[in-house]
Design a protein around this motif. Structure first.
Motif, short mmCIF file in Angstrom:
data_model
loop_
_atom_site.label_atom_id
_atom_site.label_comp_id
_atom_site.label_asym_id
_atom_site.label_seq_id
_atom_site.Cartn_x
_atom_site.Cartn_y
_atom_site.Cartn_z
N CYS A 26 31.24 43.09 45.54
CA CYS A 26 32.14 42.11 46.16
C CYS A 26 31.36 40.89 46.67
O CYS A 26 31.86 39.76 46.61
CB CYS A 26 32.92 42.74 47.32
N GLU A 29 31.06 38.29 44.05
CA GLU A 29 32.27 37.65 43.54
C GLU A 29 32.27 36.16 43.91
O GLU A 29 31.66 35.76 44.91
CB GLU A 29 33.53 38.33 44.10
N LYS A 83 44.15 46.95 45.91
CA LYS A 83 44.70 45.60 45.80
C LYS A 83 43.91 44.76 44.78
O LYS A 83 44.45 43.83 44.20
CB LYS A 83 44.67 44.88 47.15
N HIS A 84 42.64 45.08 44.61
CA HIS A 84 41.76 44.30 43.74
C HIS A 84 41.42 45.03 42.45
O HIS A 84 40.79 44.47 41.57
CB HIS A 84 40.45 43.97 44.48
N ALA A 86 42.96 45.92 39.81
CA ALA A 86 43.46 45.47 38.51
C ALA A 86 42.50 44.49 37.83
O ALA A 86 42.43 44.44 36.61
CB ALA A 86 44.83 44.82 38.67
N HIS A 87 41.74 43.74 38.63
CA HIS A 87 40.83 42.75 38.04
C HIS A 87 39.37 42.94 38.43
O HIS A 87 38.52 42.15 38.05
CB HIS A 87 41.31 41.33 38.37
N MET A 88 39.08 44.00 39.18
CA MET A 88 37.69 44.28 39.57
C MET A 88 37.42 45.77 39.39
O MET A 88 37.94 46.59 40.15
CB MET A 88 37.43 43.87 41.01
N GLN A 89 36.63 46.11 38.39
CA GLN A 89 36.35 47.51 38.07
C GLN A 89 35.70 48.24 39.25
O GLN A 89 36.01 49.40 39.51
CB GLN A 89 35.47 47.61 36.82
N CYS A 91 36.16 47.81 42.38
CA CYS A 91 37.18 48.15 43.37
C CYS A 91 38.05 49.31 42.87
O CYS A 91 38.41 50.20 43.65
CB CYS A 91 38.06 46.95 43.69
N LYS A 92 38.34 49.32 41.60
CA LYS A 92 39.13 50.42 41.02
C LYS A 92 38.38 51.75 41.19
O LYS A 92 38.96 52.75 41.62
CB LYS A 92 39.41 50.15 39.55
#
Length: 111
Positions: A26, A29, A83-84, A86-89, A91-92
């Motif tokens: 993060c 980013e 929340k993140h 979907a676009h940050m692996q 965070c997933k």
């Protein structure tokens, strides 16, 4: 060591690693300010998981109380990372580790 404790320790250690990785990623980013809450929760979650793992390992009488708190922080961190995700692996992956750890901590309290 009892199998249930080993599973719990595995979940705690996996969560520590995922949270540390997520916080570091993060910070790389483009919009770090947007990730401030995620980074903060990652750090809190990694710290509470580490402390909880130490107390569980030594069979501390305070482990049960800390397991409850750890589950709550893992839930908060998982919610934020989702929340993140979907676009940050990173965070997933962190959200998934937090969910597994939250569940393991809740099972540890119930045991």
């Amino acid at each position: 060591m009892h199998q249930q404790n080993q599973s719990l320790l595995d979940a705690l250690n996996a969560c520590i690693a995922a949270c540390e990785h997520c916080a570091s990623a993060c910070l790389q980013e483009e919009d770090v300010k947007m990730m401030a809450r995620c980074i903060s929760l990652d750090r809190d979650c990694a710290d509470i998981c580490a402390l909880t793992a130490r107390l569980v390992t030594r069979g501390s009488e305070h482990a049960q109380h800390l397991l409850q708190e750890c589950a709550e922080i893992c839930k908060a961190c998982g919610d934020e990372c989702e929340k993140h995700g979907a676009h940050m692996q990173h965070c997933k992956e962190c959200a998934e580790a937090c969910r597994r750890c939250e569940q393991a901590c809740r099972q540890g309290v119930a045991a």
